[in-house]
Design a protein around this motif. Structure first.
Motif, mmCIF file in Angstrom:
data_model
loop_
_atom_site.group_PDB
_atom_site.id
_atom_site.type_symbol
_atom_site.label_atom_id
_atom_site.label_comp_id
_atom_site.label_asym_id
_atom_site.label_seq_id
_atom_site.Cartn_x
_atom_site.Cartn_y
_atom_site.Cartn_z
ATOM 1 N N ILE A 27 1.784 16.553 -2.992
ATOM 2 C CA ILE A 27 2.024 17.821 -2.295
ATOM 3 C C ILE A 27 1.149 18.922 -2.876
ATOM 4 O O ILE A 27 0.538 19.705 -2.128
ATOM 5 C CB ILE A 27 3.518 18.197 -2.369
ATOM 6 C CG1 ILE A 27 4.343 17.222 -1.531
ATOM 7 C CG2 ILE A 27 3.751 19.630 -1.902
ATOM 8 C CD1 ILE A 27 5.843 17.359 -1.721
ATOM 9 N N LEU A 28 1.051 18.998 -4.188
ATOM 10 C CA LEU A 28 0.228 20.016 -4.832
ATOM 11 C C LEU A 28 -1.242 19.828 -4.489
ATOM 12 O O LEU A 28 -1.933 20.800 -4.139
ATOM 13 C CB LEU A 28 0.426 19.970 -6.353
ATOM 14 C CG LEU A 28 -0.360 20.995 -7.166
ATOM 15 C CD1 LEU A 28 0.068 22.409 -6.812
ATOM 16 C CD2 LEU A 28 -0.178 20.746 -8.642
ATOM 17 N N ASN A 29 -1.731 18.606 -4.559
ATOM 18 C CA ASN A 29 -3.140 18.334 -4.243
ATOM 19 C C ASN A 29 -3.458 18.656 -2.788
ATOM 20 O O ASN A 29 -4.513 19.227 -2.491
ATOM 21 C CB ASN A 29 -3.486 16.885 -4.557
ATOM 22 C CG ASN A 29 -3.499 16.610 -6.043
ATOM 23 O OD1 ASN A 29 -3.613 17.523 -6.845
ATOM 24 N ND2 ASN A 29 -3.362 15.362 -6.408
ATOM 25 N N LEU A 30 -2.568 18.304 -1.866
ATOM 26 C CA LEU A 30 -2.794 18.610 -0.455
ATOM 27 C C LEU A 30 -2.768 20.115 -0.197
ATOM 28 O O LEU A 30 -3.547 20.625 0.616
ATOM 29 C CB LEU A 30 -1.758 17.902 0.418
ATOM 30 C CG LEU A 30 -1.918 16.390 0.543
ATOM 31 C CD1 LEU A 30 -0.762 15.796 1.332
ATOM 32 C CD2 LEU A 30 -3.244 16.037 1.192
ATOM 33 N N SER A 31 -1.900 20.825 -0.896
ATOM 34 C CA SER A 31 -1.836 22.283 -0.735
ATOM 35 C C SER A 31 -3.121 22.941 -1.215
ATOM 36 O O SER A 31 -3.654 23.840 -0.550
ATOM 37 C CB SER A 31 -0.648 22.854 -1.520
ATOM 38 O OG SER A 31 0.556 22.309 -1.059
ATOM 39 N N ILE A 32 -3.622 22.496 -2.343
ATOM 40 C CA ILE A 32 -4.875 23.045 -2.873
ATOM 41 C C ILE A 32 -6.032 22.709 -1.938
ATOM 42 O O ILE A 32 -6.867 23.566 -1.648
ATOM 43 C CB ILE A 32 -5.132 22.524 -4.301
ATOM 44 C CG1 ILE A 32 -4.094 23.107 -5.261
ATOM 45 C CG2 ILE A 32 -6.546 22.869 -4.768
ATOM 46 C CD1 ILE A 32 -4.106 22.492 -6.642
ATOM 47 N N ALA A 33 -6.072 21.478 -1.435
ATOM 48 C CA ALA A 33 -7.135 21.076 -0.514
ATOM 49 C C ALA A 33 -7.070 21.891 0.774
ATOM 50 O O ALA A 33 -8.104 22.332 1.285
ATOM 51 C CB ALA A 33 -7.026 19.585 -0.206
ATOM 52 N N LEU A 34 -5.874 22.128 1.303
ATOM 53 C CA LEU A 34 -5.717 22.926 2.517
ATOM 54 C C LEU A 34 -6.192 24.352 2.292
ATOM 55 O O LEU A 34 -6.864 24.930 3.149
ATOM 56 C CB LEU A 34 -4.260 22.916 2.968
ATOM 57 C CG LEU A 34 -3.933 23.725 4.215
ATOM 58 C CD1 LEU A 34 -4.638 23.125 5.431
ATOM 59 C CD2 LEU A 34 -2.434 23.770 4.438
#
Length: 60
Positions: A27-34
């Motif tokens: 979730i954290l990685n996807l949020s940063i990527a978004l």
């Protein structure tokens, strides 16, 4: 004067990140990527707007 490794801010963040579960890391990685994708899209939009104004001013 020597500082301990645990005194550094980035080390504390790394330890907290390593303690996350796989789902929390995802979730954290996807949020940063978004966030970065939206930032890059915004940069392209602003660049295109500047280029469009330039081309409009040249042609008129």
């Amino acid at each position: 004067m020597k500082t301990k490794e645990s005194d550094f801010f980035i080390d504390k963040l790394i330890v907290k990140y390593q303690a996350f579960t796989h789902k929390e890391k995802t979730i954290l990685n996807l949020s940063i990527a978004l966030f970065f994708v939206l930032f890059i899209i915004g940069s392209f939009y602003n660049g295109g707007e500047v280029l469009g104004k330039f081309l409009y001013n040249i042609s008129h």
